[in-house]
Design a protein around this motif. Structure first.
Motif: not given
Length: 345
Positions: A294, A298, A301-302
């Motif tokens: 992840l 991104d 977002q991770g």
């Protein structure tokens, strides 16, 4: 001298520091391991602080979460149990939900209030038989909470760095089992926790810091620097401090305590058989691998997802330590027998 045993409900017994654990004698390996790890972490923090912070989080973030929770739940099982544990988990779950929401002043304020609720629960548990100290702690927490709500950016910067310093307290507690060499061990730990960050922040190592402004370097520097001090030079120093301490934080939870405090893992295994032995490592490594994917897709977002999941290990350590420190006054007067009775000597 005769020993008098009187049955007392477990809920009325003041929280005590656990027994020191099996007596230990450290050879040169742990000292050399910490020293080499500190040299390597400092070198990388100076040359590539952004890369060290990002890649270290992706590689060891969730793994160290699992291993730290295993150690704390095993070592301090007497504290993390019963109604207090249920209350703490409810409060931390509230923090997780706040972190999953889009960042705003409302979500930040809610997280701050829940965090101080954790500390208030620990104070109530540790000082329930000492009303004056409990009232004093309530006043202090109220004042600190008001300051955090007024200056939330400072609150979260302090929290980020404080989390990386907390291992020093766990290492000091662990070191009570050492028959010899405890002073040298504590000096070594204070060296990397306190002295190295002080050198970085003083500017004495600025000549070795590699400056690569822009992108994630600026974003991370802003996240880990007090707003009033945020300049390009100071931001890079604070970022280097964070990257260094985060790396040593992983050394403590992924290498040292699993290796030199196996009895904590054994107690955790008894409480949570589903994560016995290698399963805890597999869970941490597997979840970490998914998080790394992840991150690669991104990072923002991770990072947000990790911040939410990491709330459990990051926030539970504070009430555990606070509860134990507040209850330390009772340990010279009472001990707990195996069946939970109070033993007076």
């Amino acid at each position: 001298m005769a020993t008098e045993v009187a049955a007392v409900p477990a809920s009325t017994v003041p929280p005590l520091w656990p027994a020191p654990g099996p007596a230990a004698r450290l050879g040169t390996a742990p000292f050399a391991g910490f020293a080499l790890a500190a040299v390597l972490a400092l070198t990388l923090a100076l040359r590539a602080p952004t890369g060290l912070a990002v890649l270290g989080l992706a590689a060891f973030g969730l793994l160290h979460n699992v291993l730290e929770l295993r150690y704390v739940a095993g070592r301090f099982a007497a504290v993390l149990a019963g109604p207090l544990l249920r209350l703490l988990l409810a409060l931390v779950t509230g923090i997780v939900l706040c972190r999953l929401l889009p960042p705003s002043r409302v979500s930040q304020a809610a997280e701050i209030l829940l965090a101080y609720g954790l500390l208030a629960a620990a104070c109530r548990h540790g000082l329930r038989s000492r009303p004056r100290l409990l009232a004093g702690s309530a006043v202090l927490l109220a004042g600190a909470c008001a300051a955090s709500l007024a200056f939330p950016a400072y609150h979260f910067v302090v929290l980020a760095h404080l989390h990386n310093v907390v291992p020093l307290l766990f290492l000091a507690e662990w070191s009570r089992r050492l028959r010899r060499g405890r002073a040298a061990f504590l000096v070594l730990q204070c060296g990397w926790v306190l002295l190295v960050p002080a050198l970085l922040l003083s500017g004495l190592l600025d000549g070795l810091l590699v400056r690569s402004p822009g992108g994630w370097t600026d974003r991370l520097a802003a996240a880990y620097t007090p707003p009033a001090w945020l300049t390009p030079e100071a931001g890079l120093r604070f970022l280097a401090v964070f990257a260094f301490l985060q790396s040593m934080h992983y050394v403590v939870w992924v290498w040292f305590l699993p290796r030199y405090a196996p009895e904590a893992a054994e107690r955790f295994d008894a409480r949570v058989p589903a994560l016995r032995g290698w399963r805890a490592w597999a869970l941490g490594a597997g979840a970490g691998a998914l998080l790394a994917l992840l991150f690669a897709a991104d990072y923002a977002q991770g990072r947000s997802l990790y911040a939410a999941l990491a709330s459990y290990h990051a926030y539970l350590e504070f009430p555990v330590l606070l509860t134990l420190v507040l209850g330390v006054g009772g340990r010279a007067r009472t001990e707990r027998s195996a069946d939970g009775a109070e033993v007076k000597r």
